[in-house]
Scaffold this motif. Sequence first.
Motif, short mmCIF file in Angstrom:
data_model
loop_
_atom_site.label_atom_id
_atom_site.label_comp_id
_atom_site.label_asym_id
_atom_site.label_seq_id
_atom_site.Cartn_x
_atom_site.Cartn_y
_atom_site.Cartn_z
N GLN A 43 5.49 -1.06 30.22
CA GLN A 43 5.55 -1.59 29.19
C GLN A 43 6.85 -2.53 29.10
N ALA A 44 8.13 -2.02 29.35
CA ALA A 44 9.35 -2.54 28.97
C ALA A 44 9.45 -3.78 30.12
N ALA A 45 8.84 -3.55 31.39
CA ALA A 45 9.04 -4.66 32.14
C ALA A 45 8.20 -5.96 31.97
N GLU A 46 7.00 -5.48 31.44
CA GLU A 46 5.93 -6.78 31.16
C GLU A 46 6.41 -7.38 29.69
N HIS A 47 7.23 -6.54 29.10
CA HIS A 47 7.69 -7.12 27.78
C HIS A 47 8.73 -8.19 28.16
N LEU A 48 9.74 -7.81 29.05
CA LEU A 48 10.81 -8.77 29.40
C LEU A 48 10.15 -10.02 30.42
N LEU A 49 9.07 -9.60 31.15
CA LEU A 49 8.52 -10.54 31.85
C LEU A 49 7.86 -11.59 31.35
N ALA A 50 7.04 -11.16 30.07
CA ALA A 50 6.26 -12.29 28.96
C ALA A 50 7.37 -13.07 28.25
N LEU A 51 8.38 -12.50 28.29
CA LEU A 51 9.72 -13.26 27.64
C LEU A 51 10.15 -14.31 28.56
N GLY A 52 9.84 -14.37 29.97
CA GLY A 52 10.25 -15.29 30.71
C GLY A 52 11.38 -14.86 31.64
N GLN B 151 20.72 -13.67 23.51
CA GLN B 151 20.62 -15.12 23.65
C GLN B 151 20.93 -15.09 25.06
N GLN B 152 21.78 -14.42 25.73
CA GLN B 152 22.10 -14.64 27.31
C GLN B 152 21.54 -13.33 28.15
N ILE C 97 9.29 -0.06 21.80
CA ILE C 97 9.55 -0.37 20.32
C ILE C 97 10.56 -1.59 20.55
N VAL C 98 9.90 -2.91 20.26
CA VAL C 98 10.62 -4.26 20.27
C VAL C 98 11.70 -4.30 18.92
N ARG C 99 12.74 -4.50 19.41
CA ARG C 99 13.79 -4.64 18.05
C ARG C 99 14.31 -6.04 18.75
N GLY C 100 15.83 -6.14 18.17
CA GLY C 100 16.27 -7.40 18.33
C GLY C 100 17.13 -7.70 19.70
N SER C 101 17.23 -6.66 20.53
CA SER C 101 18.05 -6.74 21.77
C SER C 101 17.47 -7.52 23.04
N THR C 102 16.08 -7.89 22.76
CA THR C 102 15.37 -8.67 23.83
C THR C 102 14.82 -9.93 23.27
N GLY C 103 14.97 -10.96 23.85
CA GLY C 103 14.69 -12.35 23.46
C GLY C 103 14.16 -13.09 24.77
N ALA C 104 13.76 -14.33 24.45
CA ALA C 104 13.41 -15.35 25.63
C ALA C 104 14.36 -15.60 26.63
N ALA C 105 14.24 -15.43 27.81
CA ALA C 105 15.10 -16.03 29.08
C ALA C 105 15.85 -17.16 28.56
N PRO C 106 17.26 -17.03 29.01
CA PRO C 106 17.79 -18.44 28.66
C PRO C 106 17.29 -19.40 29.52
N ALA C 107 17.30 -20.80 29.17
CA ALA C 107 16.98 -21.85 29.95
C ALA C 107 18.13 -21.97 31.13
#
Lengths: 338, 338
Positions: free
Chosen positions: B169-178, B264-265, B324-334
């Motif tokens: 779940q964790a990995a897929e969440h991150l992968l989905a964020l790019g 962000q980073q 549990i998704v909170r604020g420490s994960t976000g879209a991969a930086p460009a």
Amino acid sequence: MTDEPVVTVTIKDVARLAGVSPASVSRALADPRQVRPGTRERVHRAAAALGYHPNQAARALTTGRTRTIGLVVPDITNPIFSTIFQAVQGRARQSGYSVLLVDTGEDPATEVDLVRTLARQVDGFLLCSPRAAQEDLDPFLRATAVVTINHRGRRVPCVTSDNTDGARQAAEHLLALGHRRLAYVAGPAASSDNRERLRGLRTAVAAAGAELTDFTAVSPTYDGGTAAADLVLATSATAVIAFNDVIALGLLNRFTARGIGVPQQISLVGFDDIPFAAMTNPPLTSVAVAKQQIGRTAVDFLLDLLDGRQRSGGSRLMLPTHLIVRGSTGAAPATFAD
Amino acid sequence: MTDEPVVTVTIKDVARLAGVSPASVSRALADPRQVRPGTRERVHRAAAALGYHPNQAARALTTGRTRTIGLVVPDITNPIFSTIFQAVQGRARQSGYSVLLVDTGEDPATEVDLVRTLARQVDGFLLCSPRAAQEDLDPFLRATAVVTINHRGRRVPCVTSDNTDGARQAAEHLLALGHRRLAYVAGPAASSDNRERLRGLRTAVAAAGAELTDFTAVSPTYDGGTAAADLVLATSATAVIAFNDVIALGLLNRFTARGIGVPQQISLVGFDDIPFAAMTNPPLTSVAVAKQQIGRTAVDFLLDLLDGRQRSGGSRLMLPTHLIVRGSTGAAPATFAD
DNA sequence: CCGATGTTTGGAACCGATTTCAGTTGCGTT
DNA sequence: AACGCAACTGAAATCGGTTCCAAACATCGG
């Protein structure tokens, strides 16, 4: 080498193998000087070969000592208490004692109940930050050795922190930063820590001619802190001292969620200096207590009591506290006159 | 009402007062059906009047049951373990059991040592996240009942979490964020949790054709996390998964100190969902495990074992985990190409 | 070489419960 | 009223150690 025993090996088995009586085995193991070197040697060899470990229950029955001490805490998830537990276990183990941990869930009734039922199973209690009234506990403690931690009882050995001075340090730090209206989010009324902290604050604040409001948190927990945050904001306080770090973290979280800048708009100080205090953003200014030493000393006091030793200076120790300034405290915001 | 006894009151005292034999007192208290209602009544009245509580050591000697269970944890200051302790104590108490807590300080040798010396004092162990090798523990556990928590042993009842799925779940969440380059900060090699989490990550990352680097933290603690942070930054990973929340908090703190924006980073995910995870800034995305249920079920399994009950389906339970998704994960930086 | 003294040692009592076993009581039958 | 059976009860054994007491043994001085 030898097979581990599946059935329990008793003192008789050792006696038989060593060719001596059980009495001699007991002596050889308890106090080597009581038996001749040759006998001692044979007994030790036999005990080792069989993997003999005395049955604690049987030993407890005759000696009246369980070699177990009970550590009673309000909430083991509060790092202050888990850290104290580690210190207690460490010292207890050095003297061959085990630690029965009892979590009372911050409930005085549960505390009394657990102390009552466990009083016969332990040699003594370390009552850490008791929430129950002294007189409710007294009856059961008459028969059991007790040392209190973070609580000054009448004729009970205790190890405490200098809360009054810690509170003074916190207050003076804030006053020096220009704060004139302080708030205290208090802990359990039964906690003597709480009373002393409040007293220290009152004295320092009064001496500076500043102002102190106080509230009691619903519970000394993170949720208690978040719930208290809005009450604090409803006052015009520019600085808050919390009974402990866990409450402070709750306050911090709610302040941040409300968009209140810490320390730009409000300063925040906690008590205990738990490890997490340094990890928040901003990191929490806190009054540190000597957790390790508290735990170790409490065990020493209890063992003295059990062994009938007297302490010169009595078994009462108050350890110094000191303020650790981090990012959650800053200059009071400029106000529109006052 | 009556004075509390200063000296201990034994079964004989009760027998004398009730006018029956000690045997009848024992029976009346243990199983009321074995005595006549009148006798039972007198015994209970006498016991209450004297404030009688059976001597556990004496009872343990005859019955061979201490009514104590040992909970062995690597580090009680880690909230995951203190929370499990509370659940364990709660359930144990319902069945009249006390909990001997043992903190091994993350050290396998200490773990083996403590288990050996305490094996005779408890009816059974709950081995939580054992760090010692199975074969080092085995000899002592042959004679003592054991349930493992967070560890799948060969023929030992156990309650675990679905780590593999949580990691997925964790990995897929991150992968989905790019995110395409992930890092894993691992825990103790002996931990089966750790192995399963790593495996879950590997599978998910491989399936997506992404990349995974892994490091082992010096220890599964806050300091272990801060120390690992720089290693992570030396890679080009845009997202990190930590073995547990405590490590994650250490990472977060160091990232923030280095001026690296989270998320962000770099994005950050922990495991366990300890209460403090929600309090950080940003709050930590984490894989939650069913701490309460783990503790309760483990006790149930152990008591079944002690009472010789069989479980349909065997005493093995794997509980679901959820991200549990909170604020420490976000879209991969460009990134500048890739 | 003997008695006095001191050291080791084993036997037995004891800690406080539980449990077996056998004896007593109560009750329903006949 | 006598009998049998079940229910209840108490005496005693037991759990595995520790410790008191007395016996056995060794050592020493005279």
